[in-house]
Design an enzyme around this catalytic site. Structure first.
Site, mmCIF file in Angstrom:
data_model
loop_
_atom_site.group_PDB
_atom_site.id
_atom_site.type_symbol
_atom_site.label_atom_id
_atom_site.label_comp_id
_atom_site.label_asym_id
_atom_site.label_seq_id
_atom_site.Cartn_x
_atom_site.Cartn_y
_atom_site.Cartn_z
ATOM 1 N N PRO A 35 0.833 -1.211 0.000
ATOM 2 C CA PRO A 35 0.000 0.000 0.000
ATOM 3 C C PRO A 35 0.867 1.261 0.000
ATOM 4 C CG PRO A 35 -0.564 -1.454 1.851
ATOM 5 C CD PRO A 35 0.623 -2.058 1.180
ATOM 6 N N GLY A 64 7.066 1.632 3.135
ATOM 7 C CA GLY A 64 8.233 1.756 2.253
ATOM 8 C C GLY A 64 7.944 1.474 0.789
ATOM 9 N N ALA A 109 10.695 0.656 -2.233
ATOM 10 C CA ALA A 109 10.676 -0.698 -2.806
ATOM 11 C C ALA A 109 10.501 -0.642 -4.328
ATOM 12 C CB ALA A 109 9.558 -1.523 -2.170
ATOM 13 N N ASP A 161 14.747 3.485 5.344
ATOM 14 C CA ASP A 161 13.858 2.747 4.435
ATOM 15 C C ASP A 161 14.653 2.064 3.328
ATOM 16 O OD1 ASP A 161 11.771 3.768 5.876
ATOM 17 O OD2 ASP A 161 10.611 4.390 4.127
HETATM 18 O O1 PMV Z 1 6.729 6.615 6.699
HETATM 19 P P1 PMV Z 1 7.950 5.834 6.347
HETATM 20 O O2 PMV Z 1 7.764 4.385 6.301
HETATM 21 O O3 PMV Z 1 8.645 6.360 5.131
HETATM 22 O O4 PMV Z 1 8.981 5.989 7.566
HETATM 23 C C1 PMV Z 1 9.573 7.198 7.844
HETATM 24 C C2 PMV Z 1 10.475 7.076 9.016
HETATM 25 C C3 PMV Z 1 10.867 8.440 9.573
HETATM 26 O O5 PMV Z 1 11.766 8.168 10.639
HETATM 27 C C4 PMV Z 1 9.651 9.179 10.120
HETATM 28 C C5 PMV Z 1 11.544 9.317 8.535
HETATM 29 C C6 PMV Z 1 12.931 8.860 8.127
HETATM 30 O O6 PMV Z 1 13.432 9.409 7.143
HETATM 31 O O7 PMV Z 1 13.533 8.015 8.793
#
Ligand code: PMV
Length: 317
Positions: A105, A111, A115, A156
């Site tokens: 999703p 991520g 991906a 990520d």
């Molecule tokens: O929302 P996501 O899965 O892209 O996770 C972001 C994680 C954060 O720590 C909020 C941002 C980052 O760049 O690490």
């Protein structure tokens, strides 16, 4: 004659501990979700000379990629990825159509963007005969993340490209983690899309308004992450779960939770989950719940009754 496509994939991910604090140099832990993947398939073009084209799964659009337009004007993430990849490899665009499809999703903390980028760059580098190794691929995916997420920590792209549980700290060598005792995770989707970039910018504003207060919260998250690493290395699921609840409470104080995320975490707790927290940027997207395998069905039902739009069950090993 029908040619067989060349394909490459990359997994989704969840963050177990440390989101947001990781942007400020604190450690974080993330694991790949190998059963949810993005895929890029390269097919030779039906007629000669069409050049490189990318068929996007969500928009249904087919985007031509050439090396002549100004890179700054390339506003499509897929075209940008292909350009970066070809330039890094000093390769001409091959005469293929790359079809992107993904089970992950979007805009939900799993991520999806990283991906898709990783799968696309992987297949393209393969098609031009210069497969990228993971270190180069990771650097390339990070460049694309920067363009779309502002100031990403890099967690990520790292967990998705290496497809290993990682203990990640910006500027330090990547450490992979051994999962000594596999554990069951439920991933509950609030169904609300949230832009990580906006949430990260809001946290930045709060931090700038009161660095001492917010640094103290980041430090608490860092301690939880360190204990989480220990809990993973000793297979202590009870501690792991307790730390997840604690991490969620601090994320609430950082204002990155939301009413639907809180209800799902509460529902998981009430149904006997060992731990639960939001995962990723927050304000929507997904939460995760740690359960004993025998309780997974009950917790899953509780999440769905509390409004989860979908629940995905996985074993981290
Ligand atoms: O929302 P996501 O899965 O892209 O996770 C972001 C994680 C954060 O720590 C909020 C941002 C980052 O760049 O690490």
């Amino acid at each position: 004659m029908k040619a067989t496509p060349v394909s490459a994939t990359a997994p989704a991910k969840v963050i177990l501990f440390g989101e947001h604090a990781v942007v400020y140099g604190c450690p974080a832990i993330a694991v790949p979700i190998s059963a949810l993947r993005a895929e890029a398939l390269a097919f030779p073009n039906s007629s000669y000379g069409l050049g490189l084209r990318i068929a996007a799964f969500d928009s249904g659009e087919t985007i031509p990629v050439d090396l002549t337009s100004d890179m700054k004007a390339v506003d499509n993430a897929l075209a940008y990825t292909a350009r970066l990849c070809l330039e890094a490899l000093n390769a001409a665009p091959p005469d293929v159509t790359i079809r992107i499809q993904s089970q992950i999703p979007i805009a939900s903390g799993l991520g999806s963007g990283a991906a898709v980028t990783a799968a696309l760059a992987r297949v393209l580098s393969f098609v031009v005969g210069q497969p990228l190794d993971n270190d180069r691929l990771n650097a390339l995916v990070y460049e694309v993340e920067k363009l779309y997420h502002g100031t990403p920590s890099g967690i990520d792209n790292t967990v998705i490209v290496y497809e290993q549980p990682v203990y990640f700290r910006r500027g330090y060598p990547i450490e992979t983690l051994d999962i000594v005792r596999p554990f069951t995770l439920l991933i509950g989707d609030t169904g609300e899309a949230a832009l990580t970039r906006t949430v990260v910018e809001d946290v930045r504003r709060l931090y700038t308004s009161d660095p001492e207060q917010y640094q103290a919260l980041f430090n608490e998250i860092a301690s939880i992450t360190e204990l989480g690493r220990r809990a993973i290395s000793t297979g202590d699921h009870n501690l792991l779960g307790k730390l997840m609840f604690q991490n969620h409470t601090i994320l609430q104080q950082l204002t990155v939770s939301s009413a639907p995320l809180d209800s799902l975490v509460q529902a998981a707790y009430a149904a006997g989950a060992i731990g639960a927290k939001l995962s990723g940027g927050g304000r929507g997207g997904n939460m995760i719940a740690l359960t004993e395998a025998r309780d997974a069905e009950r917790v899953e039902k509780a999440l769905l009754s509390a409004g989860a739009k979908r629940v995905f069950q996985t074993v981290v090993q």
